[in-house]
Enzyme design. Structure first.
Site, mmCIF file in Angstrom:
data_model
loop_
_atom_site.group_PDB
_atom_site.id
_atom_site.type_symbol
_atom_site.label_atom_id
_atom_site.label_comp_id
_atom_site.label_asym_id
_atom_site.label_seq_id
_atom_site.Cartn_x
_atom_site.Cartn_y
_atom_site.Cartn_z
ATOM 1 N N HIS A 1 3.121 -3.674 6.774
ATOM 2 C CA HIS A 1 2.123 -2.619 6.531
ATOM 3 C C HIS A 1 2.027 -1.709 7.746
ATOM 4 O O HIS A 1 2.585 -2.000 8.801
ATOM 5 C CB HIS A 1 0.739 -3.253 6.320
ATOM 6 C CG HIS A 1 0.594 -4.001 5.042
ATOM 7 N ND1 HIS A 1 -0.193 -3.578 4.018
ATOM 8 C CD2 HIS A 1 1.165 -5.162 4.626
ATOM 9 C CE1 HIS A 1 -0.121 -4.441 3.011
ATOM 10 N NE2 HIS A 1 0.701 -5.422 3.361
ATOM 11 N N GLU B 1 1.709 3.567 3.076
ATOM 12 C CA GLU B 1 2.157 2.975 4.338
ATOM 13 C C GLU B 1 3.682 3.004 4.371
ATOM 14 O O GLU B 1 4.365 2.060 3.992
ATOM 15 C CB GLU B 1 1.576 1.570 4.469
ATOM 16 C CG GLU B 1 0.045 1.627 4.476
ATOM 17 C CD GLU B 1 -0.631 0.270 4.547
ATOM 18 O OE1 GLU B 1 0.074 -0.744 4.676
ATOM 19 O OE2 GLU B 1 -1.870 0.249 4.480
ATOM 20 N N GLU C 1 1.028 -5.637 10.629
ATOM 21 C CA GLU C 1 0.613 -4.234 10.756
ATOM 22 C C GLU C 1 1.403 -3.583 11.879
ATOM 23 O O GLU C 1 1.243 -3.922 13.044
ATOM 24 C CB GLU C 1 -0.893 -4.148 11.071
ATOM 25 C CG GLU C 1 -1.793 -4.774 10.020
ATOM 26 C CD GLU C 1 -1.994 -3.898 8.784
ATOM 27 O OE1 GLU C 1 -1.583 -2.707 8.821
ATOM 28 O OE2 GLU C 1 -2.540 -4.397 7.785
ATOM 29 N N HIS D 1 0.874 -1.178 0.000
ATOM 30 C CA HIS D 1 0.000 0.000 0.000
ATOM 31 C C HIS D 1 0.910 1.226 0.000
ATOM 32 O O HIS D 1 1.739 1.396 0.907
ATOM 33 C CB HIS D 1 -0.920 -0.005 1.225
ATOM 34 C CG HIS D 1 -1.930 -1.112 1.185
ATOM 35 N ND1 HIS D 1 -2.203 -1.933 2.251
ATOM 36 C CD2 HIS D 1 -2.720 -1.544 0.155
ATOM 37 C CE1 HIS D 1 -3.133 -2.811 1.891
ATOM 38 N NE2 HIS D 1 -3.451 -2.600 0.632
HETATM 39 ZN ZN LIG Z 1 -1.587 -2.073 4.137
#
Ligand SMILES: [Zn+2]
Length: 333
Positions: A157, A67, A221, A64
């Site tokens: 991420h 990020e 994450e 992404h």
């Molecule tokens: Zn992500």
């Protein structure tokens, strides 16, 4: 969010954000490694002599584009490692996922890249990200081809909303038990507070490597989205140190705390444009809902909480029809 001004960035961060592996690649090549650039944004560094006992590690960042924290973390880590290149004890592939989106400081160009790692792409088939996923899949297959059984994939991420557990990870259930236990131990060492066991693919990169390439893969994450060059790197200290020692083949540090483990109770799929959700994009990850609470409605379909308590993760009513608009999880450990 404005595009990052590359002149203000430290050189290692600028280089990785622009998928410029020049200096790093040269240092590993000089140290005798076989260095490859199979596609834009992908660097592979392998031992000159294949060794099945050597682990293979894929580290991906920027799947992404907005990020940026993991880009900074990995930029510093790999830059430092390349300056003592002989210390690299694994075959390493470094992948900067969505280069074009990073350049534009956006999450994606056409559609979410992290939904493209599956055979059936439906309406997403013609998007820019579908083509990028094809490049990544091809390079990733080639990287793991013929390597030994110790295979890892960390897809790093940062979350777009606050979370009751700022550091959490998604682990595919289909990873073999021994490998999965090693992965979960590493996640604890990396400061991960919560692990969600995922029974089905949502088309993510780490599910793909776990399902098809025998990797212990996880979507990790690491805190909140931030601007490139301005991330608070202290939040990544444990993850960085755990990754660094793995790449150097050193023994594990003791985890500060074991992560809580959650099972997926249900995936909330957006079936039509009539889809509405009782929780929105601003809802914190791991917000608890009670039995009977309505999670979402979609025409005749009503998604409700079935357990005494289910916690919502990644709520997003704005996804495309056919995609996952959230996961409901229950704590098991
Ligand atoms: Zn992500």
């Amino acid at each position: 969010m404005t595009a990052p001004s590359s002149s203000a960035l430290p050189e290692a961060v600028r280089a990785l954000a622009e998928a410029d592996f020049g200096a790093v690649a040269e240092r590993f090549r000089d140290a005798g490694f076989v260095v490859g650039l199979p596609a834009a944004g992908i660097l592979s560094i392998k031992a000159a002599k294949a060794d099945p006992a050597r682990a293979s590690v894929l580290v991906s960042v920027g799947v992404h584009g907005d990020e940026t924290g993991p880009i900074e973390m990995v930029a510093y880590l790999v830059d430092a490692l390349s300056r003592s290149a002989d210390a690299l004890a694994v075959d390493l592939m470094l992948c900067v996922g969505n280069i074009d989106a990073i350049r534009q400081a956006r999450r994606f160009v056409d559609a979410d890249l992290n939904r493209m790692f599956r055979a059936q792409r439906g309406a997403l088939a013609g998007t820019f990200e579908a083509g990028r996923a094809d490049r990544l899949i091809e390079a990733t297959r080639a990287f793991f081809e013929g390597t030994g059984p110790a295979r890892w994939h960390f897809d790093l991420h940062t979350a777009i909303r606050p979370s009751h557990y700022p550091m959490f990870a998604i682990v595919p259930e289909l990873i073999a038990p021994v490998q999965r236990a090693e992965l979960m131990a590493w996640l604890g060492e990396a400061g991960i507070q919560a692990i969600i066991m995922n029974p089905e693919s949502a088309g993510t990169y780490s599910y793909f490597t776990s399902e098809h390439l025998g990797a212990a893969g996880s979507t990790v994450e690491l805190g909140r989205v931030g601007t490139l060059g301005q991330n608070d790197l202290s939040q990544f200290a444990a993850a960085s140190s755990a990754l660094d020692r793995l790449l150097r083949g050193l023994p594990a540090h003791a985890a500060a705390n074991a992560a809580h483990v959650f099972d997926t109770a249900q995936s909330i799929i957006k079936l039509s444009d009539a889809f509405t959700m009782s929780v929105g994009r601003e809802t914190w990850n791991f917000t608890a809902l009670k039995k009977g609470d309505v999670i979402a409605r979609d025409g005749e379909t009503v998604y409700t909480v079935r357990h005494d308590e289910e916690l919502v993760v990644f709520p997003n009513p704005d996804v495309r029809v056919g995609l996952r608009a959230g996961i409901m999880v229950v704590r098991t450990a």
